[in-house]
Design an enzyme around this catalytic site. Sequence first.
Site, PDB file in Angstrom:
ATOM      1  N   GLN A 114      -6.786  -6.303 -10.022  1.00 32.81           N
ATOM      2  CA  GLN A 114      -7.559  -5.123  -9.940  1.00 32.81           C
ATOM      3  C   GLN A 114      -8.621  -5.238  -8.997  1.00 32.81           C
ATOM      4  O   GLN A 114      -9.435  -6.232  -8.875  1.00 32.81           O
ATOM      5  CB  GLN A 114      -8.148  -4.825 -11.507  1.00 32.81           C
ATOM      6  N   LYS A 157      -3.401   0.594 -17.938  1.00 36.61           N
ATOM      7  CA  LYS A 157      -2.083   0.077 -17.695  1.00 36.61           C
ATOM      8  C   LYS A 157      -1.701  -0.625 -18.646  1.00 36.61           C
ATOM      9  O   LYS A 157      -0.326  -0.496 -18.981  1.00 36.61           O
ATOM     10  CB  LYS A 157      -2.602  -0.862 -16.369  1.00 36.61           C
ATOM     11  N   ASP A 179       1.774  -3.730  -6.567  1.00 41.76           N
ATOM     12  CA  ASP A 179       0.922  -2.936  -5.878  1.00 41.76           C
ATOM     13  C   ASP A 179       1.281  -2.591  -4.732  1.00 41.76           C
ATOM     14  O   ASP A 179       0.948  -1.615  -3.849  1.00 41.76           O
ATOM     15  CB  ASP A 179      -0.524  -3.579  -5.666  1.00 41.76           C
TER      16      ASP A 179
HETATM   17  N1  GUN Z   1      -8.272  -0.428  -7.860  1.00 48.31           N
HETATM   18  C1  GUN Z   1      -8.065   0.976  -7.793  1.00 48.31           C
HETATM   19  N2  GUN Z   1      -6.808   1.531  -7.404  1.00 48.31           N
HETATM   20  C2  GUN Z   1      -6.189   0.339  -7.745  1.00 48.31           C
HETATM   21  C3  GUN Z   1      -4.756  -0.057  -7.529  1.00 48.31           C
HETATM   22  O1  GUN Z   1      -3.885   0.818  -7.330  1.00 48.31           O
HETATM   23  N3  GUN Z   1      -4.506  -1.412  -7.464  1.00 48.31           N
HETATM   24  C4  GUN Z   1      -5.605  -2.117  -7.656  1.00 48.31           C
HETATM   25  N4  GUN Z   1      -4.999  -3.537  -7.787  1.00 48.31           N
HETATM   26  N5  GUN Z   1      -6.739  -2.097  -7.783  1.00 48.31           N
HETATM   27  C5  GUN Z   1      -7.205  -0.546  -7.668  1.00 48.31           C
END
Ligand code: GUN
Length: 283
Positions: A96, A52, A119
């Site tokens: 996350q 990211k 998100d």
């Molecule tokens: N963990 C796995 N996929 C995601 C996601 O799309 N967003 C977040 N915040 N954590 C994750």
Amino acid sequence: MAKIIDGKLIAGEVRARIADEAAALAKCGVVPGLAVIIVGDDAASQVYVRNKHKACAEAGFYSEVIQMPRETTENELLCKIESLAEDGKIDGILVQLPLPEHIDEKKVTAAIPPEKDVDAFHLENTGRIMTGDYRYLPCTPAGIMTMLRHEKIDVAGKECVVIGRSNIVGKPMAMMLLNENGTVTVCHSKTKNLAEVTRRADILVVAVGKAGFVTADMVKEGAVVIDVGINRGEDGKLHGDVDFEGVKDVASAITPVPGGVGPMTITTLLENTLAAAKRRAER
Ligand code: GUN
């Protein structure tokens, strides 16, 4: 042999457009900013967060990765979110998942201001998806919709089957397909005669987290098959939820793993962060 839907290629095209828009915005003094918080040292999460951060840099975004130790208390995490909520450089905040067990995920997602919730996990944003009146869409299902649009696969009137009912993928995916006028069925671990249901699908989305779960006999001739799975095999390689080798001879189009849905997820995160920055620029 199915067409292989190249997520990397599509993501590259979309990200190039995002970078152009970010550059234009930066000229007006607004650089899109994303903060990613990671608690603990889960290996897979570390890789996702690094990707990211890298994608942000490539798009010309400002990004911060906040690494917090596993022992971080819920209160410490909530305090950090509060300070990022007030930080004018930050348009999007992402925590996350998964979080360590002693931290309540619901409390954490509720603490992110809905306008910085890139998100789209906050209940306000989740609710907006129900009505089709949304600011942000959850990254993975929205990335899949972008892929379908790119491939000119029309959802209207199609039988869409989603396997998996998670809050992150399955449920919002179903709602987005419905918003595009698909006829949607959601299957899960208690579904009876699963193969009978999946064989009806014109568009089959698989998000179960089990390598090779969907086999050729579960797929209708000519179906579009979208594989959300990312399973690390004993061979150290990534495997999807779909038995790619078998299903590619039945489907009309299929996403590979890796290089399918994965790159689209981060692309949507960039899109959401850019949208948040544009809103800041308008204020
Ligand atoms: N963990 C796995 N996929 C995601 C996601 O799309 N967003 C977040 N915040 N954590 C994750």
